[in-house]
Design an enzyme around this catalytic site. Structure first.
Site, mmCIF file in Angstrom:
data_model
loop_
_atom_site.group_PDB
_atom_site.id
_atom_site.type_symbol
_atom_site.label_atom_id
_atom_site.label_comp_id
_atom_site.label_asym_id
_atom_site.label_seq_id
_atom_site.Cartn_x
_atom_site.Cartn_y
_atom_site.Cartn_z
ATOM 1 N N CYS A 137 -24.028 13.014 -23.117
ATOM 2 C CA CYS A 137 -24.842 13.168 -24.327
ATOM 3 C C CYS A 137 -25.920 12.090 -24.409
ATOM 4 O O CYS A 137 -26.744 11.968 -23.522
ATOM 5 C CB CYS A 137 -23.951 13.189 -25.560
ATOM 6 S SG CYS A 137 -24.767 13.888 -27.019
ATOM 7 N N GLU B 126 -20.498 18.750 -22.216
ATOM 8 C CA GLU B 126 -19.643 17.782 -22.912
ATOM 9 C C GLU B 126 -18.574 18.530 -23.706
ATOM 10 O O GLU B 126 -18.870 19.494 -24.414
ATOM 11 C CB GLU B 126 -20.501 16.940 -23.848
ATOM 12 C CG GLU B 126 -19.726 15.973 -24.719
ATOM 13 C CD GLU B 126 -20.615 15.296 -25.758
ATOM 14 O OE1 GLU B 126 -20.186 14.273 -26.307
ATOM 15 O OE2 GLU B 126 -21.729 15.808 -26.023
ATOM 16 N N LYS C 34 -17.192 8.011 -20.872
ATOM 17 C CA LYS C 34 -18.421 7.612 -21.554
ATOM 18 C C LYS C 34 -18.355 6.140 -21.940
ATOM 19 O O LYS C 34 -17.380 5.682 -22.539
ATOM 20 C CB LYS C 34 -18.644 8.482 -22.791
ATOM 21 C CG LYS C 34 -19.979 8.258 -23.478
ATOM 22 C CD LYS C 34 -20.178 9.231 -24.627
ATOM 23 C CE LYS C 34 -21.557 9.063 -25.259
ATOM 24 N NZ LYS C 34 -21.752 9.984 -26.401
#
Length: 525
Positions: A396, A286, A346
């Protein structure tokens, strides 16, 4: 007439009176403190400790204490204390992000953790309070309360914690059981369903205080044996040829990651790691590239494209990508050997870290969090084709939301065969957050029957197969590359098909059984 009226009053009173074997006094400060300590001790049931049987004992203690009295208020307070301890212990590492890297003063950071724990404790209060209320309302015997109602209320409270105010389901009970027999239920009912079954097991232990204890012991044995049997089922099958992969762990200190003084060193480090050796798939963490693509040196991405074309490699790496204007997303970019471009944005953003909840701008302004207000990607996004495999990334803590990954696999035109998590947990220092996150990823592989690749900044960079086993793992807190071969998996599990519906259906059946038991008990009086 008077005698009949008195008899009716006695019947009503006896219908809601608690079982004498479970009657007790008000909790008091000591009782609430013990409940909070018991909740806090649940930390040791999760990774890296892995004492999963302890969870049965702690929940059994909690259930017994709630069942000792008839007061809904008493049960609610005990549930709040237990949930507070559970949450503060399980998520204490958030203090590191707020204080060490966010610049929030220690007292304010500690207060933030306490306030978060008090909020999370409300879900424990809900579980205990509703269970106690239903016990009185339905005139339930002890077994129905401990083995049916309370486990369902516990599971529903964890499920609610996963979506109320966008959700924060970290440290859900089921995660502790990825290596336990109950993990066999993951492809059917997911992590929340396992939480219900854990609670049933805890109710069985609490039943040991009763006269008829052996049926409860038998039920616990059946649950564990059934889970062990289900673990032997292969829900998915190999698809296509295996991929060679290289997973990069850059080990960039968090206090340097977004510092302009260190930007060139970071870009050079990841460029060199990305081009060190070829592989079918090369993945970086990330925000491995911590700046927008338009601000990169002109030849940076061109170097990666040239290397991919020359070696037949495919890249997937974390980078913030703009959406026009000042908007940007926490993204995964892909570059293929034939010049293919890929983008994943995301979808499930972190409150305060990636978006600012309404009314809390003042709080985020107290902290020094870069890239703190992002746009959200679609709920369903296509995977990236890498040779015979389809790679679906998540960023994440998105892999904490198993129902969203299952939905993407169910709703996508081409279901992925391999999952990829890119993370940066350097925010949380040398804490239990890294092994806990690895445990969460393992649960996702159990639910979906697909392998998970993890490319992270400081750990846990790993390869997990479709049965939840960690096949390879880099040491935490160091620079390195994990090179391996991964087999993609195709097919579906009941959890992919139905998501949390099977867990909710299980809960509905258990509540129906409890109501029927109470109805019969009232009719017999």
């Amino acid at each position: 007439m008077l005698d009949t009226s008195l008899n009716l009053r006695r019947r009503r009173k006896s219908a809601v009176a608690p079982d004498p074997a479970l009657r007790g006094t008000r909790p008091g400060i000591a009782g609430l403190a013990l409940a909070a300590l018991a909740g806090g001790a649940s930390l040791f049931s999760f990774a890296p400790f892995g004492w999963w049987p302890l969870q049965f004992v702690l929940l059994a203690y909690f259930f017994y204490q709630v069942g000792m009295g008839s007061s809904v208020r008493r049960a609610t307070l005990l549930g709040w204390a237990f949930g507070f301890g559970w949450s503060v212990a399980g998520m204490h590492w958030l203090y590191i992000a707020m204080n060490r890297f966010g610049g929030l003063a220690a007292p304010l950071a500690a207060m933030g953790i306490v306030l978060l724990g008090l909020y999370m404790g409300l879900f424990g209060a809900f579980a205990a309070g509703v269970a106690a209320w239903l016990r009185k309302r339905w005139s339930l015997p002890v077994p129905a309360f401990l083995l049916l109602v309370f486990p369902v209320c516990w599971g529903v409270s964890e499920w609610m914690r996963g979506w109320v105010f966008t959700g924060f389901p970290w440290a859900a009970a089921g995660y502790a059981h990825v290596d336990a027999p109950l993990a066999g239920f993951a492809p059917l009912v997911g992590v929340y369903g396992i939480g219900v079954l854990v609670a049933v097991g805890a109710g069985c232990l609490a039943m040991l205080t009763q006269r008829r204890k052996w049926p409860a012991v038998g039920l616990l044995a059946i649950l564990l044996l059934a889970g062990f049997g289900l673990k032997q089922i292969a829900w998915t099958a190999p698809a296509g040829r295996p991929l060679t992969v290289r997973l990069l762990q850059g080990d960039i200190p968090q206090d340097e990651k977004f510092d302009q003084a260190h930007l060139l060193d970071i870009l050079v480090r990841y460029r060199d790691m990305l081009t060190a050796a070829p592989a079918d798939l090369i993945a970086a963490p990330e925000t491995a590239i911590p700046v927008l693509a338009r601000t990169l040196p002109p030849d940076y991405l061109g170097t990666l494209r040239d290397y991919a074309a020359r070696t037949g490699s495919t890249y997937m790496f974390g980078i913030p990508l703009g959406n026009g204007g000042d908007d940007y997303a926490n993204s995964v970019a892909g570059i293929g050997p034939q010049g293919q471009d890929y983008r994943y944005d995301k979808h499930h953003l972190v409150p305060f870290g990636e978006f600012v909840p309404p009314g809390f701008r003042w709080f985020t302004n107290l902290m020094q969090i870069p890239l703190g207000d992002m746009t959200r990607g679609p709920a369903v996004q296509a995977p990236f084709a890498v040779k015979d495999q389809l790679i679906l990334p998540n960023v994440c803590y998105e892999d904490v939301f198993g129902e969203e990954i299952a939905h993407n696999l169910r709703a996508g035109a081409r279901p992925a065969t391999v999952l990829l998590n890119v993370s940066n947990l350097a925010w949380y220092g040398e804490s239990v957050a890294i092994p806990q996150h690895l445990q969460i990823s393992r649960m996702r592989t159990l639910e979906t029957g697909r392998p998970m690749l993890r490319a992270t900044n400081t750990g846990a960079t790993a390869i997990i197969d479709g049965r939840g086993n960690v096949r390879q793992l880099l040491p935490f807190y160091g620079r390195g590359t994990l090179a391996a071969t991964v087999q993609g998996m195709a097919g579906t599990t009941p959890y992919i098909r139905a998501g949390n519906l099977l867990f909710l259906a299980l809960g509905a059946l258990m509540l129906a059984g409890a109501w029927f038991t109470g109805h019969r008990r009232r009719a017999d009086k």
